[in-house]
Enzyme design. Structure first.
Site: not given
Length: 581
Positions: A157, A233
């Protein structure tokens, strides 16, 4: 030798394959239960398991590496392979994961001016040295070498954190230089600048999101072109922080709909399949306007409960998955029971102050030093100093202090400050009368795991203590990581309002999972047969701590509670049901 490729889709040995994966972190589940959880993953219809790799556990102290026990990633990956599962590894130095410091080791902060996750050579040097060791362990697990690992992730991320594209390219090349042979991916939210800032040439971009699957995939398609769509995710729940109103849960009906949409167009990793537990002091924190440290449980409203029970969400997801893959019948090989051991009474207790020199080596300094500067990563630290000139104490301020301070004069509690209360001077309505010494017990509540506050995570007191407007010098520091408490002297009494240790013992004819109810207790941590199972705090929402059966033994077991607020009713209960609030 098998081969995994990324073309316009995923291919295994030249044949298209749909990746249906579940996230489960080996370091949040005791090793005795790994096979059970992986069997349940396979029975769900998944063909892959995904896990982060926490740098701060594998190299807890600089140059000291650990890949044993709950950190035996080789055993974990090979167990998955024995069950016919593929594996996605995410070995980024930073993992977020609601984990202490996002997985970064505390000792990075020993160095002044440390800059993280960018082209800052002192940071990169530590990463290189870690990767050189780590990849000796994980490289042989790749599918190119007969293992089950099909993909690895570059950073994590990153688009939420920065835009140093040179750094991302460096990380990619470092992984390859250290032995990565499988395809590489990134994962970022597919909105705003995040997806673009986290991009690396030659690396597949995957998305992280928890809703609106078709919409998210549509955005990703415009950015990645003719490449496979994958949600790395798929958030099916959320985490809890201390003080939140109740245990956080997701919308099952909405999640089922989104899973169907995702699988109809691409690939998925369910985050989390099982969340597990933030054992010890491993919980992370977020910091937006205030500090919000996460609770001990990482149940996450996942498909399996914290202790591995199958949920209605599991059953509903299994039905969706059966539309896209064969769902096998899997015989579960591990017998797991929940046990109620009843109410226990404290057998021995002792105070902290009289034991400081028994469990910690005192260090002296002119000004207070942070945990990191003293070589301590986690837990508590006590600062003590004589009051030669000050008194009565009208005002006090701690400079550079994190996260929570319990203050005492002559070992009697006078003030507790938390988070933003530490940023200003506190003025006593009734001045504290002059005493012989001041003691300040600081707690590291969990380093922030997300955002720019990462670089400001020194714990304890990093600058000075100001009393009545002037800086107070000459301190004795006691590091209290709560790791070796064998020196405790239970002949030392615990006084009213004093932090203390409370020991319980019980006989177990049979071991099983149980849950420690801490009703009436204030704040602290719990060690079961020497293993730190995590923190408790009366503010909730979590009301019981999970004790996995393998931590217990037939015969006598010992539970040791460290409590900081002077709230210790003298009994606990070991129950067969959890209570996450």
């Amino acid at each position: 030798m098998e081969k995994f490729e990324i073309r316009e889709d995923f291919y295994l040995d030249g044949k298209k394959i749909k990746i249906i994966s579940g996230g489960m972190h080996y370091f949040r589940v005791v090793p005795e239960y790994w096979r059970d959880r992986l069997e349940k993953l396979k029975a769900l219809g998944c063909n892959t398991v995904e896990t982060y790799i926490p740098w701060n556990l594998h190299e807890k102290e600089k140059g000291q590496f650990d890949f044993d026990g709950i950190l035996d990633i080789t055993r974990y990956v090979k167990t998955a392979q024995e069950l016919g599962l593929m594996v996605i590894l995410r070995p980024s130095p930073y993992i977020c994961a609601e984990w202490e410091f996002g997985g970064l080791p505390y000792w990075l902060l020993k160095e002044d001016n440390m800059r993280l996750r960018c082209m800052y050579e002192p940071y990169l040097k530590h990463v290189r040295e870690y990767y050189e060791k780590l990849f000796r362990v994980i490289a042989p697990l790749q599918i190119t070498q007969g293992g089950p690992v099909i993909m690895m992730q570059v950073e994590n991320e990153y688009g939420y954190y920065g835009d140093d594209r040179e750094y991302l390219v460096y990380m990619k090349n470092l992984m390859i230089d250290c032995g990565c042979e499988v395809p590489l991916v990134t994962s970022d939210g597919p909105w705003g600048d995040a997806f673009d800032c986290g991009k690396v040439e030659g690396v597949l971009q995957t998305g992280n999101f928890g809703s609106k699957g078709k919409e998210q995939f549509s955005i990703m398609r415009e950015k990645i072109g003719d490449k496979p769509l994958m949600c790395m995710e798929f958030w099916v729940g959320w985490f809890d922080n201390w003080g939140v109103e109740c245990h956080q849960t997701g919308d099952l009906e909405e999640h089922v709909k989104d899973l169907d949409e995702i699988l109809s167009e691409g690939h998925v990793n369910i985050y989390m399949f099982e969340g597990g537990t933030n054992f010890g002091f491993t919980n992370g924190s977020n910091y937006y306007d205030v500090l919000t440290p996460d609770v001990t449980s990482y149940d996450y409203d996942a498909l399996l409960t914290e202790d591995g029970r199958i949920t209605p969400k599991y059953q509903a997801f299994r039905q969706v998955i059966s539309k896209y893959a064969e769902v096998p019948e899997v015989a579960l090989s591990t017998e797991i029971k929940r046990k109620d051991y009843g109410t226990l009474k404290v057998s021995r207790k002792t105070g902290l102050f009289g034991n400081l020199k028994n469990i910690a080596e005192p260090a002296a300094s002119v000004y207070p030093r942070s945990m990191e500067k003293l070589g301590q990563g986690y837990g508590y630290i006590m600062y003590e100093s004589p009051l030669k000139y000050e008194g009565p104490i009208e005002k006090i301020r701690l400079w550079g202090a994190n996260d929570r301070a319990n203050m005492f004069v002559d070992e009697k509690p006078v003030l507790t400050l938390y988070d933003r209360e530490l940023l200003t001077e506190y003025e006593f309505e009734s001045p504290i009368q002059k005493g012989e010494k001041i003691s300040i017990l600081m707690e590291n509540m969990g380093r922030v795991n997300f955002g720019p506050a990462l670089e400001q995570q020194r714990k304890g007191i990093d600058r000075s203590v100001q009393i009545n407007g002037h800086q107070h010098y000459y301190w004795t520091e006691y590091c209290l990581p709560m790791e070796d408490l064998s020196g405790l002297d239970f002949d030392v009494p615990v006084n009213e309002g004093e932090p203390g240790f409370y020991e319980f013992t019980f006989e177990a004819e049979e071991t099983g999972d149980t849950f420690l109810d801490f009703s009436g207790w204030g704040k602290g941590c719990v060690l079961v047969n020497g293993f730190n199972i995590g923190r408790f705090w009366e503010i909730g929402p979590q009301k019981r701590l999970y004790i996995p059966g393998p931590l217990l033994k037939k015969g006598q077991n010992t539970i040791l509670i460290f409590e900081t607020e002077g709230k210790a009713p003298g009994t606990i209960a070991l129950c067969e049901e959890p209570d996450l609030g």
